[in-house]
Design a protein around this motif. Structure first.
Motif, short mmCIF file in Angstrom:
data_model
loop_
_atom_site.label_atom_id
_atom_site.label_comp_id
_atom_site.label_asym_id
_atom_site.label_seq_id
_atom_site.Cartn_x
_atom_site.Cartn_y
_atom_site.Cartn_z
N GLU A 150 0.84 -1.22 0.00
CA GLU A 150 0.00 0.00 0.00
C GLU A 150 0.86 1.25 0.00
O GLU A 150 0.61 2.22 -0.75
N ALA A 151 1.90 1.14 0.87
CA ALA A 151 2.79 2.30 0.95
C ALA A 151 3.44 2.57 -0.41
O ALA A 151 3.52 3.71 -0.88
N GLY A 152 3.85 1.46 -1.07
CA GLY A 152 4.47 1.57 -2.38
C GLY A 152 3.52 2.23 -3.38
O GLY A 152 3.90 3.17 -4.13
N ILE A 153 2.26 1.75 -3.32
CA ILE A 153 1.25 2.29 -4.23
C ILE A 153 1.08 3.77 -3.97
O ILE A 153 1.09 4.60 -4.90
N MET A 154 0.94 4.07 -2.65
CA MET A 154 0.74 5.48 -2.30
C MET A 154 1.91 6.35 -2.77
O MET A 154 1.72 7.44 -3.30
N LEU A 155 3.11 5.76 -2.56
CA LEU A 155 4.30 6.50 -2.96
C LEU A 155 4.30 6.75 -4.46
O LEU A 155 4.57 7.88 -4.93
N ALA A 156 3.97 5.65 -5.17
CA ALA A 156 3.93 5.78 -6.63
C ALA A 156 2.92 6.83 -7.06
O ALA A 156 3.20 7.69 -7.93
N ASN A 157 1.73 6.77 -6.43
CA ASN A 157 0.67 7.75 -6.72
C ASN A 157 1.18 9.17 -6.50
O ASN A 157 0.99 10.08 -7.33
N ALA A 158 1.83 9.28 -5.31
CA ALA A 158 2.30 10.61 -4.94
C ALA A 158 3.32 11.11 -5.97
O ALA A 158 3.25 12.26 -6.41
N GLU A 159 4.23 10.15 -6.34
CA GLU A 159 5.25 10.55 -7.31
C GLU A 159 4.62 10.96 -8.63
O GLU A 159 4.98 11.99 -9.22
#
Lengths: 260, 70, 185
Positions: free
Chosen positions: C126-135
């Motif tokens: 989830e964190a990865g996804i969120m990070l990717a989204n944020a990026e």
């Protein structure tokens, strides 16, 4: 013996007293009166009957209640009975015959023991110091030896007891009669052993006491000796009863099981 | 006189019996010393044997007595 | 004969006569038949009576007691064995229960670790996804901002240059100039 004056006379008096004391007689000298006894009974005969009555009363009283675990007198008597059964009867005759013949040896042992002990008690006489009594008792053993062996092994089996196996015939001709004689000699020895033991003990005690009568005060230490011998007699009475019974059992076992 | 002879006989018997019982006692004590755990058995056998020897001695004593009283 | 002489001597018991003594002395080494008979009789009766009242009950009681004792000892031995067996079984049960409990605990621990791992992985995803989204958002925003900035600066440059050029050049010429400049940029 009171009026004797010289040493020789006093010695004779003591000797007379001692021998008349250990001999059978037809009267029972109690402290205040003298019981005259019929000729067929005599003093030693009376002692036999008294001993029998004492034993019957003793066992009758001790075992009148049939406790699961005997206590007191019954326990003590039972221990002796067990001793006679285990150490005399079974030890010599084996498990089966030993148990079967234990009553005989118990009777012999207690009868002889009582007669011996009565000899030490004042006023009573020593019936086992009578050759007739010991002969009769030893003949009971002889009777059981012969009768039992014939009953058990038959006449031929009984005869075989005198013929040891594996001995050449010329030797047997000499040996068999000796073996046969041996049976009577054993019985005779049994008779004399008990008789002489009981008689000698009493003679020694009376002679030691008699020394005071013969030699006067100088012989007083012999009284201590006499007391010592008397105490020894207390030990010898059961011991001789034991020996008599044990040897009876041994002789009976020898002739009942000649192969051993 | 017969009494004297009988007394000598009694003395001889006493010597014999004393020797016998002495040997018996020595052997028994030695046996007990070697095997104290067998003391009871040795004592029993010793007493029986002593009584047998004593019987022989008394047998002779009776013979002596017979002589005295003849 | 001893009896007759002794009977005569009854009266003089206090002072035995030599005669009586001789009889007595000879007497005690003699085997008298009545004495033997009496001994047998007494012994016979005694043995019989004692057999009835003493030996039989005592010996049978001894036998019974011996049997009872050996029976009791056997019983005790059996009981001891049975107890030992029960004890063994009990121990086995305890061991089994112990092993089971340990197993359960182990399983629970494993399950917990597993679920923890799952949760962690999920969280990491989830964190990865969120990070990717944020990026992605950042990139998008950055691009938008750049575009904005470009347009704004262009507009500003246009308006500025328009104001400057309004005084100097006409519109078509200025458009050419701008166009050249823009191409350089």
């Amino acid at each position: 013996m009171a009026a004797a004056s010289t040493t020789a006379e006093r010695t004779q008096a003591v000797k007379d007293y001692v021998f008349s004391h250990v001999s059978n007689s037809d009267h029972w000298a109690l402290p205040f009166f003298d019981v005259h006894l019929p000729g067929w009974l005599t003093l030693h005969g009376l002692m036999l009957i008294v001993a029998a009555l004492i034993l019957i009363a003793l066992f009758g009283l001790a075992f009148r209640r049939n406790d699961r675990v005997p206590r007191g007198l019954a326990g003590a008597l039972e221990a002796i009975v067990k001793f006679v059964r285990d150490n005399i009867s079974i030890a010599n005759l084996g498990e089966e015959d030993g148990r079967r013949m234990a009553p005989l040896f118990c009777s012999l042992f207690f009868f002889v023991l009582t007669l011996n002990l009565m000899g030490i008690v004042p006023l009573f006489a020593t019936a086992t110091g009578n050759l007739g009594v010991t002969t009769a008792l030893a003949l009971v053993t002889l009777g059981v030896m012969i009768g039992g062996a014939i009953y058990k092994n038959g006449l031929i089996g009984f005869a075989k007891a005198f013929v040891p196996a594996g001995i050449p015939i010329p030797v047997l001709i000499i040996l068999a009669p000796i073996e046969f004689m041996g049976m009577f000699i054993k019985t005779f020895a049994l008779t004399i052993r008990l008789f002489a033991n009981m008689l000698a003990g009493h003679i020694v005690i009376f002679v030691l006491l008699g020394l005071v009568v013969i030699f006067g005060g100088i012989a007083l230490p012999s009284v201590v000796l006499a007391i010592g011998i008397d105490l020894l007699e207390v030990l010898i009475a059961p011991l001789q009863a034991y020996i008599f019974t044990l040897l009876s059992a041994m002789f009976i076992a020898q002739i009942h099981h000649p192969e051993h | 006189m017969t009494g004297t002879v009988a007394a000598i006989g009694a003395g001889l018997v006493a010597i014999g019996a004393a020797l016998g019982i002495g040997k018996l006692a020595a052997a028994s004590v030695e046996g007990i010393a070697r095997q104290p755990e067998a003391a009871a058995k040795i004592q029993g056998a010793m007493i029986i044997t002593a009584a047998l020897i004593e019987g022989v001695a008394l047998f002779a004593a009776v013979v002596c007595l017979l002589e005295v009283l003849k | 004969m001893a009896e007759t002489s002794q009977e005569q001597a009854i009266g003089t018991i206090e002072q035995p006569t030599p005669y009586e003594n001789e009889e007595a002395q000879a007497g005690f080494l003699k085997v008298s038949a009545p004495m033997m008979g009496l001994t047998w009789l007494t012994f016979g009766i005694l043995a019989f009576v004692l057999y009835k009242i003493a030996w039989k009950p005592v010996l049978s009681a001894l036998d019974n007691r011996e049997k009872q004792i050996s029976a009791a000892l056997d019983e005790a031995e059996k009981t001891r064995e049975a107890y030992a067996e029960i004890e063994q079984q009990r121990q086995k049960l305890i061991d089994e229960a112990d092993a089971k409990a340990r197993e359960i605990v182990e399983q629970a621990r494993k399950a917990a670790i597993e679920s923890a791992q799952i949760i962690e992985a999920k969280a990491r995803d989830e964190a990865g996804i969120m990070l990717a989204n944020a990026e992605r958002e950042i990139t998008t925003a950055h691009a938008a901002a750049l575009a904005d900035l470009r347009r704004e600066s262009a507009d500003l440059a246009i308006s500025l240059s328009r104001k400057i050029l309004a005084d100097q050049i006409d519109e078509p010429r200025s458009r050419d100039i701008v166009k050249r400049i823009l191409e350089k940029v």
